[in-house]
Motif scaffolding. Sequence first.
Motif, PDB file in Angstrom:
ATOM      1  N   ASN A 131       0.823  -1.206   0.000  1.00 39.82           N
ATOM      2  CA  ASN A 131       0.000   0.000   0.000  1.00 39.82           C
ATOM      3  C   ASN A 131       0.861   1.262   0.000  1.00 39.82           C
ATOM      4  N   PHE A 132       1.967   1.238   0.736  1.00 44.21           N
ATOM      5  CA  PHE A 132       2.828   2.416   0.799  1.00 44.21           C
ATOM      6  C   PHE A 132       3.558   2.619  -0.527  1.00 44.21           C
ATOM      7  N   ALA A 133       4.074   1.544  -1.097  1.00 42.07           N
ATOM      8  CA  ALA A 133       4.877   1.652  -2.321  1.00 42.07           C
ATOM      9  C   ALA A 133       4.046   2.029  -3.528  1.00 42.07           C
ATOM     10  N   THR A 134       2.753   1.769  -3.503  1.00 45.84           N
ATOM     11  CA  THR A 134       1.914   2.148  -4.642  1.00 45.84           C
ATOM     12  C   THR A 134       1.351   3.558  -4.520  1.00 45.84           C
ATOM     13  N   ALA A 135       1.330   4.123  -3.291  1.00 40.97           N
ATOM     14  CA  ALA A 135       0.737   5.451  -3.095  1.00 40.97           C
ATOM     15  C   ALA A 135       1.769   6.571  -3.156  1.00 40.97           C
ATOM     16  N   ILE A 136       2.873   6.420  -2.416  1.00 39.67           N
ATOM     17  CA  ILE A 136       3.850   7.499  -2.299  1.00 39.67           C
ATOM     18  C   ILE A 136       4.488   7.874  -3.639  1.00 39.67           C
ATOM     19  N   PRO A 137       4.968   6.932  -4.435  1.00 38.08           N
ATOM     20  CA  PRO A 137       5.562   7.352  -5.732  1.00 38.08           C
ATOM     21  C   PRO A 137       4.559   8.072  -6.640  1.00 38.08           C
ATOM     22  N   ILE A 138       3.300   7.612  -6.643  1.00 37.43           N
ATOM     23  CA  ILE A 138       2.290   8.258  -7.484  1.00 37.43           C
ATOM     24  C   ILE A 138       2.053   9.701  -7.048  1.00 37.43           C
ATOM     25  N   LEU A 139       2.136   9.937  -5.725  1.00 33.55           N
ATOM     26  CA  LEU A 139       1.902  11.288  -5.219  1.00 33.55           C
ATOM     27  C   LEU A 139       3.085  12.228  -5.460  1.00 33.55           C
ATOM     28  N   LEU A 140       4.324  11.755  -5.244  1.00 35.46           N
ATOM     29  CA  LEU A 140       5.471  12.660  -5.173  1.00 35.46           C
ATOM     30  C   LEU A 140       6.347  12.688  -6.425  1.00 35.46           C
ATOM     31  N   LEU A 141       6.469  11.574  -7.135  1.00 34.84           N
ATOM     32  CA  LEU A 141       7.397  11.538  -8.270  1.00 34.84           C
ATOM     33  C   LEU A 141       7.020  12.527  -9.383  1.00 34.84           C
ATOM     34  N   PRO A 142       5.731  12.705  -9.732  1.00 33.55           N
ATOM     35  CA  PRO A 142       5.428  13.731 -10.759  1.00 33.55           C
ATOM     36  C   PRO A 142       5.864  15.127 -10.327  1.00 33.55           C
ATOM     37  N   SER A 143       5.702  15.482  -9.065  1.00 41.60           N
ATOM     38  CA  SER A 143       6.134  16.806  -8.590  1.00 41.60           C
ATOM     39  C   SER A 143       7.635  16.952  -8.687  1.00 41.60           C
ATOM     40  N   ILE A 144       8.371  15.929  -8.286  1.00 39.04           N
ATOM     41  CA  ILE A 144       9.832  15.988  -8.333  1.00 39.04           C
ATOM     42  C   ILE A 144      10.305  16.182  -9.779  1.00 39.04           C
ATOM     43  N   ILE A 145       9.702  15.431 -10.690  1.00 39.56           N
ATOM     44  CA  ILE A 145      10.117  15.518 -12.098  1.00 39.56           C
ATOM     45  C   ILE A 145       9.806  16.906 -12.681  1.00 39.56           C
ATOM     46  N   LEU A 146       8.595  17.413 -12.397  1.00 36.49           N
ATOM     47  CA  LEU A 146       8.222  18.716 -12.955  1.00 36.49           C
ATOM     48  C   LEU A 146       9.046  19.859 -12.361  1.00 36.49           C
ATOM     49  N   HIS A 147       9.352  19.780 -11.071  1.00 34.67           N
ATOM     50  CA  HIS A 147      10.188  20.830 -10.471  1.00 34.67           C
ATOM     51  C   HIS A 147      11.600  20.801 -11.046  1.00 34.67           C
ATOM     52  N   LEU A 148      12.143  19.611 -11.270  1.00 39.21           N
ATOM     53  CA  LEU A 148      13.476  19.540 -11.873  1.00 39.21           C
ATOM     54  C   LEU A 148      13.465  20.047 -13.310  1.00 39.21           C
ATOM     55  N   SER A 149      12.381  19.807 -14.033  1.00 41.13           N
ATOM     56  CA  SER A 149      12.333  20.215 -15.447  1.00 41.13           C
ATOM     57  C   SER A 149      12.123  21.711 -15.613  1.00 41.13           C
ATOM     58  N   ALA A 150      11.825  22.419 -14.496  1.00 48.09           N
ATOM     59  CA  ALA A 150      11.633  23.876 -14.593  1.00 48.09           C
ATOM     60  C   ALA A 150      12.951  24.610 -14.809  1.00 48.09           C
ATOM     61  N   HIS A 151      14.068  23.986 -14.427  1.00 47.55           N
ATOM     62  CA  HIS A 151      15.415  24.537 -14.638  1.00 47.55           C
ATOM     63  C   HIS A 151      15.606  25.894 -13.960  1.00 47.55           C
ATOM     64  N   THR A 152      14.990  26.095 -12.842  1.00 51.33           N
ATOM     65  CA  THR A 152      15.239  27.303 -12.033  1.00 51.33           C
ATOM     66  C   THR A 152      15.805  26.868 -10.696  1.00 51.33           C
ATOM     67  N   PHE A 153      16.512  27.818 -10.053  1.00 49.43           N
ATOM     68  CA  PHE A 153      17.204  27.482  -8.820  1.00 49.43           C
ATOM     69  C   PHE A 153      16.228  27.056  -7.720  1.00 49.43           C
ATOM     70  N   ASP A 154      15.166  27.848  -7.529  1.00 42.74           N
ATOM     71  CA  ASP A 154      14.254  27.544  -6.430  1.00 42.74           C
ATOM     72  C   ASP A 154      13.485  26.252  -6.674  1.00 42.74           C
ATOM     73  N   ARG A 155      13.118  25.985  -7.981  1.00 46.38           N
ATOM     74  CA  ARG A 155      12.419  24.724  -8.272  1.00 46.38           C
ATOM     75  C   ARG A 155      13.355  23.525  -8.091  1.00 46.38           C
ATOM     76  N   THR A 156      14.611  23.707  -8.448  1.00 44.67           N
ATOM     77  CA  THR A 156      15.573  22.601  -8.269  1.00 44.67           C
ATOM     78  C   THR A 156      15.761  22.279  -6.792  1.00 44.67           C
ATOM     79  N   ILE A 157      15.890  23.333  -5.964  1.00 44.44           N
ATOM     80  CA  ILE A 157      16.024  23.115  -4.518  1.00 44.44           C
ATOM     81  C   ILE A 157      14.789  22.398  -3.980  1.00 44.44           C
ATOM     82  N   LEU A 158      13.602  22.855  -4.430  1.00 44.71           N
ATOM     83  CA  LEU A 158      12.374  22.218  -3.962  1.00 44.71           C
ATOM     84  C   LEU A 158      12.305  20.755  -4.393  1.00 44.71           C
ATOM     85  N   ALA A 159      12.785  20.478  -5.615  1.00 45.38           N
ATOM     86  CA  ALA A 159      12.806  19.084  -6.097  1.00 45.38           C
ATOM     87  C   ALA A 159      13.732  18.227  -5.235  1.00 45.38           C
TER      88      ALA A 159
END
Length: 618
Positions: free
Chosen positions: A138-166
């Motif tokens: 249950n944990f492994a199927t919920a957490i990646p679905i919730l957080l991985l899209p945010s991490i990827i999108l923040h990294l793809s923004a290519h700004t300093f503050d988004r990278t730190i947040l990622a």
Amino acid sequence: MRADPIQRAVDEDLVRVLYAQDPIAFCTHWFSIAVLVAIYWGDIPAPHLFVACFTFYAAANCAGLGLWMFHRRWPQAVAPRDWINLHALRGVLLYLAPGASIWFAFHSSHTDLPVLHTVMLVTLAAGVFMSNGFDVINFATAIPILLLPSIILHLSAHTFDRTILAIVLAFFFCAINVYSASYRRLFRKVVEARVDQQYLAESLAAQKLVAEEASLAKTRFFAAASHDLRQPLHAIGLLAASLNDPLATPSQHAQTADHIARNVEALNQLFNQVLDLARLESGVTQVIRMHFRLSELFERVGNQYRPQAAARGLALRIAPTTAVIYDDPVLLERVLSNLLSNAVRYTEDGAIWMGFRRSGRRDGGFIEVRDSGIGIPEREHGRIFEEFYQVANPQRDARQGHGLGLPTVRRLVLLLGGDLTLRSAPGRGSTFRFPVQAGDPGRIVASLNDAPVPEISSTRGRRVLCIDDDPSILQGLSSLLGRWGCVVQGVHDEAQALRAIADGFAPDAVLCDYQLANHRTGAEALQAVRAALLRHGHTQTVTLLITGDMASSELEALAAQGIPVLHKPVTAARLRRTLEMLWQRAGRGAGQDTGASGGAGGGADSGEAAACDTLPHS
């Protein structure tokens, strides 16, 4: 060995934990939907996708509530592991929409929405950690679905503050997984401890139940035994009192004496049956196997019970057989004697059959005893093997036996390594069956029906040393042995026995009670006596222990060593037969090897003498 019960307990606890949180999660997700819709209401990017995403989110939330209600109504509908897997599938559907909805934040005109939306997702992830962190699926199927899209999108923004947040989100993702793994280990240890405690409690409860049942069985045993023992004792007392009647005629006295003798015989028979059971329970009964023809044993037992069967108008049929078996003929004879006695007693007309069947066994077969008697109801099949229980004798008429034959048979069959089975129904007779092992015809050493010709045909002139601290028993032994022509020296303890030997008394046999005065045992006394005899050059003296004890570790050790032991009450016939056998073996051993120590009661010969105590009562 206990992995499956522990894993099942873990799964059951996980199901309770997972589904207990669902009503709170349902409200939390509706609150999350309301907040996200309110945030985007003024500026909704891609309205059709937005509506589709949050409609799916709402439907998944309602489906999760439906699953919770189904589990609450029918908790046993599926296995615990299946409930866990269904909850994980619900998690995938439920967290897919909020995890993917971060895309709307990055396509909105408000630059602060990605951060605000990410905070909402982290809040949901914390809720997942609290409610689903104890289960890896249950944990492994919920957490990646919730957080991985945010991490990827923040990294793809290519700004300093988004990278730190990622990076912070990635660190949070790793940390929450580490803490969840430690919580799962802790959860399993807690469940294992609870299962161990429960297992221990169940084990103690089972042991308590066994102890209570044993105590109840012992109470019933003693109650029935005391009743059956008091009956003949009461009759003997009344009959003995009538002998003092001066008006009674000699014929009346003779009749009274005959009644006393019959009651004494019944009392002795009951004592012997009770002691047989005690010997079997205590483990002192020896199994001495040999190769012999089964037909000879059938003939011996059949000759014993044919007159009784004929007196009741019954036919005793014994099936011819050429089988050779490897077993203890003495114990097997007791089994068959008890079964035939029971069959004769409870069969009113018809026949009794005894025979051997192969029944497809290559290494032996089965012995069966069948009768056309009254039969036994199925509900009574277990109880007839209880001591003193008789189906057709509720008035406890001693003439119909005491209810000890079948319990003895079952214990003897178990001792011989078999299993006693019963087929019976009211009016259709009974069939008792147990397995026997095949023997080797080439290893048959003697016929069971050939009476041994003793090298010593008489006890006359034999010198016997008797050791017993009970004066009445010592007097009885001296009187009995004296009538056999023996020269008897009776002593009360070990010291007097050693003094008699030192004074020149050279016994051919030493009879010793097991429990002596001054906390000495007969085994210790015989050891000292044998040493003294050897010092005086007497090597052919046989020794015999007589005891009333049934359960003693030392007696078990003596039986294992083959040292002859007779259990009280000992009949005159059994005592004489045992002494003659010991003297015969000692004389034969002396002829083969004059230096042998077997004459003092040791070795295999004494094992045969010990086996005499397991013969049918004389």
